[in-house]
Scaffold this motif. Structure first.
Motif, PDB file in Angstrom:
ATOM      1  N   TYR A 186     -50.799 -77.955  -5.732  1.00 22.11           N
ATOM      2  CA  TYR A 186     -51.982 -77.449  -6.426  1.00 22.11           C
ATOM      3  C   TYR A 186     -52.722 -78.542  -7.199  1.00 22.11           C
ATOM      4  N   GLU A 217     -52.467 -69.740  -9.341  1.00 19.30           N
ATOM      5  CA  GLU A 217     -53.100 -71.069  -9.344  1.00 19.30           C
ATOM      6  C   GLU A 217     -54.435 -71.052  -8.612  1.00 19.30           C
ATOM      7  N   GLU A 218     -54.479 -70.351  -7.474  1.00 19.21           N
ATOM      8  CA  GLU A 218     -55.724 -70.263  -6.710  1.00 19.21           C
ATOM      9  C   GLU A 218     -56.785 -69.470  -7.471  1.00 19.21           C
TER      10      GLU A 218
END
Length: 121
Positions: free
Chosen positions: A6, A89-90
Motif C-alpha cells: 500500500y 487502505e484502499e
C-alpha cells in the motif's frame, strides 16, 4: 508485505510526485505487481465517481467489517450497476480524491491501519 504494497499504491497515486512505473519496474515484480492493479482500479473508480458527482447521483455505500467499504455505482448511460469492494487502505486512498471524499464522506469510521481509531465509551 501488505504495508509495502500500500505504500507503493500510495506513491503511484500521488499527483504531485508519482512513482514512475518504467523507472522503478523492479519494484513491481512478483507480488508487488498488485500495486499497479490496485492503482488502476482506484483511478477508474475516481473517474466513475466524478461522473456521478457531476450528475448529482450518489452511490450506495456500505461499511464492511475491518474498515472496508462497498460501493454500488450506477452506470451513467447503461442500465447496469457496478459493485466495488475496498479494504480500509484502499478506501483511505480513494477519500483523498474530491469525488472519493464526496462519495465516502459519511463514513467516518473507516480507520487507518497505522493509526486505528480510538473508540471512547
Amino acid at each position: 508485505m501488505r504495508e509495502f504494497l500500500y505504500r507503493l499504491v500510495q506513491r503511484l497515486h500521488e499527483e504531485a510526485r508519482p512513482l514512475s512505473r518504467n523507472k522503478h519496474f523492479h519494484a513491481f515484480t512478483g507480488e508487488s505487481g498488485r500495486a499497479l492493479r490496485i492503482d488502476r482500479h482506484l483511478r477508474d473508480l475516481e473517474v466513475h465517481l466524478e461522473a456521478l458527482r457531476r450528475r448529482g447521483e450518489r452511490p450506495r455505500v456500505r461499511a464492511l467489517p475491518g474498515g472496508g467499504v462497498q460501493l454500488v455505482l450506477k452506470h451513467p448511460t447503461l442500465g447496469v450497476v457496478r459493485t466495488a469492494s475496498l479494504c480500509a487502505e484502499e478506501a483511505l486512498l480513494l477519500m483523498r480524491h474530491p469525488a472519493g471524499a464526496w462519495a465516502l464522506g459519511g463514513l467516518a469510521d473507516v480507520e487507518s491501519p497505522a493509526q486505528p481509531a480510538v473508540k471512547q465509551g
